[in-house]
Design a protein around this motif. Structure first.
Motif, PDB file in Angstrom:
ATOM      1  N   LEU A   1      48.193  32.539  43.593  1.00 62.57           N
ATOM      2  CA  LEU A   1      47.502  32.195  44.693  1.00 62.57           C
ATOM      3  C   LEU A   1      46.700  32.987  45.389  1.00 62.57           C
ATOM      4  O   LEU A   1      45.644  32.940  46.094  1.00 62.57           O
ATOM      5  CB  LEU A   1      48.172  31.181  45.603  1.00 62.57           C
ATOM      6  CG  LEU A   1      48.813  29.704  45.148  1.00 62.57           C
ATOM      7  CD1 LEU A   1      49.783  29.003  45.898  1.00 62.57           C
ATOM      8  CD2 LEU A   1      47.389  28.862  44.653  1.00 62.57           C
ATOM      9  N   GLY A   2      47.144  34.415  45.602  1.00 60.30           N
ATOM     10  CA  GLY A   2      46.544  35.355  46.165  1.00 60.30           C
ATOM     11  C   GLY A   2      45.447  36.170  45.315  1.00 60.30           C
ATOM     12  O   GLY A   2      44.921  37.133  45.369  1.00 60.30           O
ATOM     13  N   GLY A   3      45.425  35.666  43.995  1.00 60.60           N
ATOM     14  CA  GLY A   3      44.358  36.247  43.232  1.00 60.60           C
ATOM     15  C   GLY A   3      44.741  37.146  42.008  1.00 60.60           C
ATOM     16  O   GLY A   3      44.115  37.952  41.541  1.00 60.60           O
ATOM     17  N   ALA A   4      46.177  37.188  41.983  1.00 63.79           N
ATOM     18  CA  ALA A   4      46.768  38.223  40.918  1.00 63.79           C
ATOM     19  C   ALA A   4      46.373  37.808  39.597  1.00 63.79           C
ATOM     20  O   ALA A   4      46.028  36.708  39.072  1.00 63.79           O
ATOM     21  CB  ALA A   4      48.338  38.132  41.093  1.00 63.79           C
ATOM     22  N   HIS A   5      46.098  38.991  38.753  1.00 60.50           N
ATOM     23  CA  HIS A   5      46.046  38.883  37.207  1.00 60.50           C
ATOM     24  C   HIS A   5      47.126  38.240  36.562  1.00 60.50           C
ATOM     25  O   HIS A   5      48.323  38.492  37.181  1.00 60.50           O
ATOM     26  CB  HIS A   5      45.558  40.259  36.709  1.00 60.50           C
ATOM     27  CG  HIS A   5      45.302  40.178  35.308  1.00 60.50           C
ATOM     28  ND1 HIS A   5      46.058  40.482  34.130  1.00 60.50           N
ATOM     29  CD2 HIS A   5      44.050  40.246  34.793  1.00 60.50           C
ATOM     30  CE1 HIS A   5      45.324  40.377  33.207  1.00 60.50           C
ATOM     31  NE2 HIS A   5      44.164  40.489  33.487  1.00 60.50           N
TER      32      HIS A   5
ATOM     33  N   GLU B   1      48.746  45.288  39.831  1.00 65.55           N
ATOM     34  CA  GLU B   1      47.365  44.847  40.253  1.00 65.55           C
ATOM     35  C   GLU B   1      46.718  46.187  40.454  1.00 65.55           C
ATOM     36  O   GLU B   1      45.323  46.434  40.306  1.00 65.55           O
ATOM     37  CB  GLU B   1      47.301  44.246  41.865  1.00 65.55           C
ATOM     38  CG  GLU B   1      47.611  42.761  41.391  1.00 65.55           C
ATOM     39  CD  GLU B   1      46.552  42.010  41.046  1.00 65.55           C
ATOM     40  OE1 GLU B   1      45.380  41.952  41.382  1.00 65.55           O
ATOM     41  OE2 GLU B   1      46.961  41.807  39.696  1.00 65.55           O
ATOM     42  N   LEU B   2      47.141  47.379  41.142  1.00 64.56           N
ATOM     43  CA  LEU B   2      46.642  48.676  41.532  1.00 64.56           C
ATOM     44  C   LEU B   2      46.271  49.266  39.992  1.00 64.56           C
ATOM     45  O   LEU B   2      45.136  49.719  39.838  1.00 64.56           O
ATOM     46  CB  LEU B   2      47.567  49.403  41.934  1.00 64.56           C
ATOM     47  CG  LEU B   2      46.994  50.665  42.763  1.00 64.56           C
ATOM     48  CD1 LEU B   2      46.035  50.117  43.804  1.00 64.56           C
ATOM     49  CD2 LEU B   2      48.209  51.242  43.640  1.00 64.56           C
ATOM     50  N   ILE B   3      47.273  49.150  38.924  1.00 57.71           N
ATOM     51  CA  ILE B   3      46.968  49.544  37.694  1.00 57.71           C
ATOM     52  C   ILE B   3      45.816  48.882  36.937  1.00 57.71           C
ATOM     53  O   ILE B   3      44.686  49.335  36.508  1.00 57.71           O
ATOM     54  CB  ILE B   3      48.141  49.469  36.637  1.00 57.71           C
ATOM     55  CG1 ILE B   3      48.988  50.776  37.273  1.00 57.71           C
ATOM     56  CG2 ILE B   3      47.686  49.784  35.153  1.00 57.71           C
ATOM     57  CD1 ILE B   3      50.611  50.425  36.614  1.00 57.71           C
ATOM     58  N   ILE B   4      45.781  47.621  36.947  1.00 56.26           N
ATOM     59  CA  ILE B   4      44.770  46.605  36.272  1.00 56.26           C
ATOM     60  C   ILE B   4      43.340  46.736  37.150  1.00 56.26           C
ATOM     61  O   ILE B   4      42.296  46.973  36.637  1.00 56.26           O
ATOM     62  CB  ILE B   4      45.231  45.181  36.226  1.00 56.26           C
ATOM     63  CG1 ILE B   4      46.469  45.231  35.352  1.00 56.26           C
ATOM     64  CG2 ILE B   4      44.205  44.319  35.825  1.00 56.26           C
ATOM     65  CD1 ILE B   4      47.026  43.838  35.056  1.00 56.26           C
ATOM     66  N   LYS B   5      43.511  46.321  38.322  1.00 56.92           N
ATOM     67  CA  LYS B   5      42.169  46.119  39.041  1.00 56.92           C
ATOM     68  C   LYS B   5      41.781  47.572  40.191  1.00 56.92           C
ATOM     69  O   LYS B   5      40.601  47.647  40.182  1.00 56.92           O
ATOM     70  CB  LYS B   5      42.263  44.987  40.230  1.00 56.92           C
ATOM     71  CG  LYS B   5      42.412  43.889  39.213  1.00 56.92           C
ATOM     72  CD  LYS B   5      42.365  42.492  40.162  1.00 56.92           C
ATOM     73  CE  LYS B   5      42.648  41.205  39.614  1.00 56.92           C
ATOM     74  NZ  LYS B   5      42.864  40.106  40.684  1.00 56.92           N
TER      75      LYS B   5
END
Length: 159
Positions: free
Chosen positions: A76-80, A115-119
């Motif tokens: 819901l927070g927009g996570a991959h 998230e830090l690694i992906i985005k």
């Protein structure tokens, strides 16, 4: 004797419902096991097979909530989707290595790192991790309600 046993089981089920504030303990499935043993020991005199299925269903829902609440919050927070899986793994990891509140650390930490690694966007990663923490807290609240529901249903079905 039967009345004392029912009172004891009822107190135990309600006491366990209070323990849902400790997210590592699978309270509702434990309540189900107690009710199952009670039902077998009393030869289905107080709880029918259909009612036992209801208790099993509530326990199953509780397990789903346990393992998915943080992930749902992250999503819901927009996570991959990989971060959602990382959050599930983080909840398990945190629960094993940092009980009893490790899931509250593991879920957001793993979601944040993923998230830090992906985005590669720190602000978005913090936001998503925060949503995963809110989801985990919501899961504890939902499981508390399920535990009290189980205890109340037991009393309704027995009396």
């Amino acid at each position: 004797m039967a009345t004392a046993g029912l009172i004891t089981i009822s107190i135990l089920l309600f006491g366990m419902a209070v323990l849902t504030i400790i997210p590592v303990l699978p309270i509702v499935p434990a309540q189900f096991v107690i009710i199952l043993l009670f039902t077998i020991l009393t030869s289905f005199a107080f709880v029918s097979g259909g009612e036992l299925i209801v208790f099993g269903g509530v326990a199953f829902i509780s397990i789903l909530v346990d393992y998915s609440a943080g992930a749902v919050g992250a999503r819901l927070g927009g996570a991959h989707r990989w971060s959602v899986l990382a959050g599930i793994f983080g909840g398990i990891f945190g629960s094993i290595f940092f009980p009893p509140f490790g899931a509250f650390i593991g879920i957001p930490a793993f979601v944040f790192a993923s998230e830090l690694i992906i985005k590669k966007l720190p602000k978005q990663s913090v936001r998503t991790a925060g949503f995963s923490l809110l989801g985990a807290i919501g899961g504890v609240v939902a499981n508390g309600l399920l535990a009290f529901t189980t205890a109340v249903l037991f009393l309704v079905f027995v009396f």
